[in-house]
Enzyme design. Sequence first.
Site, mmCIF file in Angstrom:
data_model
loop_
_atom_site.group_PDB
_atom_site.id
_atom_site.type_symbol
_atom_site.label_atom_id
_atom_site.label_comp_id
_atom_site.label_asym_id
_atom_site.label_seq_id
_atom_site.Cartn_x
_atom_site.Cartn_y
_atom_site.Cartn_z
ATOM 1 N N GLY A 17 0.672 -1.236 -0.184
ATOM 2 C CA GLY A 17 -0.010 -0.034 -0.218
ATOM 3 C C GLY A 17 1.112 1.275 0.226
ATOM 4 N N PRO A 96 -7.504 -0.081 9.657
ATOM 5 C CA PRO A 96 -8.478 1.085 9.704
ATOM 6 C C PRO A 96 -9.641 0.746 11.020
ATOM 7 C CG PRO A 96 -9.842 -1.129 8.769
ATOM 8 C CD PRO A 96 -7.879 -1.178 8.623
ATOM 9 N N ALA A 222 1.879 11.609 17.586
ATOM 10 C CA ALA A 222 2.445 12.636 17.061
ATOM 11 C C ALA A 222 0.978 12.383 16.108
ATOM 12 C CB ALA A 222 2.735 11.966 15.991
ATOM 13 N N LEU A 226 -0.698 16.216 15.612
ATOM 14 C CA LEU A 226 -1.034 17.088 14.600
ATOM 15 C C LEU A 226 -2.811 17.693 14.064
ATOM 16 C CD1 LEU A 226 1.548 15.183 12.301
ATOM 17 C CD2 LEU A 226 1.428 17.034 13.278
ATOM 18 N N CYS A 275 1.107 35.181 30.495
ATOM 19 C CA CYS A 275 0.105 34.830 29.228
ATOM 20 C C CYS A 275 -0.955 33.431 29.160
ATOM 21 C CB CYS A 275 0.718 34.526 28.131
ATOM 22 S SG CYS A 275 2.003 36.191 28.207
#
Length: 469
Positions: A17, A96, A222, A226, A275
């Site tokens: 794949g 999946p 990760a 993202l 802040c």
Amino acid sequence: MTTTIDPVSKICCIGAGYVGGPTMAMIAHKCPHIDVKVVDINADRIAQWNSDRLPIYEPGLDEIVHSSRGKNLTFTTEIDQAIRAADMVFISVNTPTKTFGVGAGRAANLEFVEKCARRIAEVSEGHKIVVEKSTLPVRTAEAVKRILSNTANNATFDVLSNPEFLAEGTAIEDLLEPDRVLIGGERPESIEALVDIYANWVPRARLLTTNLWSSELSKLTANAFLAQRVSSINAISALCEATGADVDEVAAAIGTDSRIGPKFLKASVGFGGSCFQKDILNLVYLCEYFGLPEVAAYWEQVVRMNDHQKQRFVTRMVRTMFNTVSDKKIGIWGFAFKKDTNDTRESASIYVCRDLLLEKARLCIYDPQVSEHQILNDLEYVFTEGDNKISEAKRELIEQHVTFASSAQEASSDAHAIAILTEWDEFADADFDAIYSTMKKPAFVFDGRNRLKDLGLKAKGFEYHGIGF
């Protein structure tokens, strides 16, 4: 008896794949001394890989495949033969999201990974290194190892995790010059065998090695980070629409901030300063004002998680110290919200000290720059009630349970535990042998900044607890 691992000369990758095909093509291209076979049960896909029109389009992929195909790169449906001949077998099949049963809509479907592991166990001979290339939940390697341990051919296996970090459209570029290649495993010899392959073109400094579980989790983390970045800018886009701001201009402006690059991924007891919390809560208010409750809730959760981290730190301390810190002296190292400042605004130390005081702990606080007056003001403020006044009981709690020291070592003398709440450089230079000799035993160290992680405190006798490990 430990199996000797020779340099890898034959690789089999199960799965032709998006990940398996380009990755193996790059390995074959950069390692002409290694025979690479990519196998798949889908004959049509294999036929495409052997044609002039590849099943995947990526800039530069055609050239990479054609440079090695027919030489040391083969695409085939002869799965068993390729597995049997290989020194190293990559599992690069689809995982999946489940659409049925337990975990439907959330959990990964590991059916194909399990079938691969069973096939490898069934046909393998001798010793093989099995590499997880698919994106997998943490601890999947444990299941793979259990399956592989049940082989009828007396074959032996090492399992590695080598997650991919490819982005569609730049896969070849990502393979040629990766930010990092992550390899997790338990046996150094097998890890090094895979490191040696990538080292043919990737600088050693970018070849990161971890344990199996860290590698598996790093891939998922990760992707989660993202995805969070995408959701974050999407949340801001709704506010932009409501206010007339331009999300692309906002994105361009914040994108120049180096902290939004690789930085600020340092686990700790929590963020502070003047802040972050203030601005996030202001953003929450704006979102609520403009009728965006879901966006407001999203951003408010960032603050809640920060609060939870501080609470979790205290809870861990109490539970570790035999479920009570009452009347136990705890040396507090650092009160500023970060090193090299005397600013204590929203410092995690304030809230950790508050919760420890509520547990009746005796705190001896040292910070090289923050004054005793400021510390007392902060503690009194955090104990104020709705009328902005502190009760006499809380004032007495502070007066009777808080003292100050002129050094980290002094703060630790006769203490049951040390809590590092600011990452001052001087803390790493402390005389821990001397400190240990003056502390109650067991001598606990709770490092809220992971500042002392690499100092071997356990070997010195301490019970050391950091963040995230």
